[in-house]
Design an enzyme around this catalytic site. Sequence first.
Site, PDB file in Angstrom:
ATOM      1  N   CYS A  89      12.530 -34.431-111.727  1.00  0.00           N
ATOM      2  CA  CYS A  89      12.278 -33.213-112.498  1.00  0.00           C
ATOM      3  C   CYS A  89      12.330 -31.954-111.633  1.00  0.00           C
ATOM      4  O   CYS A  89      12.519 -30.863-112.160  1.00  0.00           O
ATOM      5  CB  CYS A  89      10.920 -33.297-113.186  1.00  0.00           C
ATOM      6  SG  CYS A  89      10.821 -34.627-114.399  1.00  0.00           S
ATOM      7  N   GLN A 149       6.130 -42.931-116.475  1.00  0.00           N
ATOM      8  CA  GLN A 149       5.519 -41.611-116.462  1.00  0.00           C
ATOM      9  C   GLN A 149       4.513 -41.421-117.599  1.00  0.00           C
ATOM     10  O   GLN A 149       3.490 -40.748-117.428  1.00  0.00           O
ATOM     11  CB  GLN A 149       6.607 -40.535-116.546  1.00  0.00           C
ATOM     12  CG  GLN A 149       7.473 -40.454-115.307  1.00  0.00           C
ATOM     13  CD  GLN A 149       8.417 -39.268-115.337  1.00  0.00           C
ATOM     14  OE1 GLN A 149       8.030 -38.157-115.687  1.00  0.00           O
ATOM     15  NE2 GLN A 149       9.667 -39.505-114.972  1.00  0.00           N
ATOM     16  N   SER A 207       2.012 -24.268-134.552  1.00  0.00           N
ATOM     17  CA  SER A 207       1.443 -25.536-134.080  1.00  0.00           C
ATOM     18  C   SER A 207      -0.054 -25.379-133.861  1.00  0.00           C
ATOM     19  O   SER A 207      -0.526 -24.357-133.351  1.00  0.00           O
ATOM     20  CB  SER A 207       2.109 -25.959-132.771  1.00  0.00           C
ATOM     21  OG  SER A 207       3.445 -26.346-132.993  1.00  0.00           O
ATOM     22  N   HIS A 332      12.297 -29.606-121.669  1.00  0.00           N
ATOM     23  CA  HIS A 332      12.369 -29.901-120.236  1.00  0.00           C
ATOM     24  C   HIS A 332      13.704 -30.590-119.944  1.00  0.00           C
ATOM     25  O   HIS A 332      13.766 -31.810-119.838  1.00  0.00           O
ATOM     26  CB  HIS A 332      11.176 -30.800-119.892  1.00  0.00           C
ATOM     27  CG  HIS A 332      11.114 -31.288-118.490  1.00  0.00           C
ATOM     28  ND1 HIS A 332      11.793 -30.716-117.434  1.00  0.00           N
ATOM     29  CD2 HIS A 332      10.403 -32.340-117.958  1.00  0.00           C
ATOM     30  CE1 HIS A 332      11.516 -31.375-116.323  1.00  0.00           C
ATOM     31  NE2 HIS A 332      10.682 -32.364-116.614  1.00  0.00           N
ATOM     32  N   CYS A 362       5.758 -31.789-111.189  1.00  0.00           N
ATOM     33  CA  CYS A 362       5.628 -33.211-110.890  1.00  0.00           C
ATOM     34  C   CYS A 362       6.997 -33.867-111.020  1.00  0.00           C
ATOM     35  O   CYS A 362       7.867 -33.393-111.753  1.00  0.00           O
ATOM     36  CB  CYS A 362       4.618 -33.875-111.822  1.00  0.00           C
ATOM     37  SG  CYS A 362       5.024 -33.762-113.578  1.00  0.00           S
TER      38      CYS A 362
END
Length: 376
Positions: A89, A149, A207, A332, A362
């Site tokens: 990432c 993960q 949301s 992402h 991370c």
Amino acid sequence: MRDAVIVDAVRTPIGKRNGSLAGIHPGDLSAHVLTALAGRTGLDPAIVDDVVWGCVTQQGDQSGNVGRVGVLAAGWPEHVPATTVDRKCGSAQQAVAFAAAGVIAGHYDVAIAGGVESMSRVVMGANVGDGAPYSPSVLERYGVERMNQGIGAEMVAEKWGLTRGQLDEYSARSHARTAEAADAGAFEGQLAPIAGLTADEGLRRGSSIDSLAGLKPAFKPDGVIHAGNSSQISDGAGALLITTSEQAAQRGWTPLARIHTTVVTGDDPVIMLTGPIPATAKALERSGLGIEEIGAFEVNEAFAPVPLAWQAEFGVRDEVLNPLGGAIAVGHPLGGSGAILMTRLVHHMRDQGIRYGLQTMCEAGGMANATILELL
């Protein structure tokens, strides 16, 4: 003394999986931001010494050094090289670190760093599956049958005592902050619209904890991690122009920021997602700065427990942590996220007059990059 500065940074809007950007080859996504960056800065591509590009799932349409494919697709001179790096990432953030190091060392005068990921085009988990990427000896070393993960996110939530309510509250806030920033025009100066997409596609306005409450746990039947408090699966790319202060002055460029400090570290690969904590500590120690001197933090929202555990360790104020929302709200695109986040960060620092900003992410395998920028 040579330094490394960011002249400009640009990104695509982030597309939803199988959304507006799904039909665009990742080489062409890369070319789009390269072309936009050159157009914004008046850069002659012929002077670029190297393009350092992040991409995680380097298979299919993303195989064969997608950074080089992007350079060729942009129509840049054939003598402009490129390399593609994979630090999961953090790939594009590592690309920035490599480009900055090359500039400071004198290997480059002008470099481009960035990255891409078209998650619509790759098999999810192909490079980060439950067991295949980790050899039997690694699994034996840690006494586990798999490394995952999502399970790591559950472990982080448990270790720091984070409830589902806290995670969902944070996630709803990510959408709210992104909506507020978008409505205020905070992203307009950094976006290179493409395929009719002019804004991040994943934002879900309205949301709330109540709307998230109906989502089922994704990794454990009694778990707290679900699709709504995890990063979205996405497509996108970002690029930054990196050179020295001296070169920038000679070419009439006014840099946005200096790359003050960049570090990378490893941590427990089973819990996997806690690396930003030691990476941040390492960056602060190496920079000589105190946490209170940093005015904005981008801690990638891979899963809601990641920034919340990080915040618990460093005690930073809510308003400076992911002030524009994050990957829970907009997505992402793995290999591009480091450049996309840094583009968001450096423009936010400029817009708000923030002297220092810190970004950390991370990464699969229990790693993390951390980078401190200084506004110029």
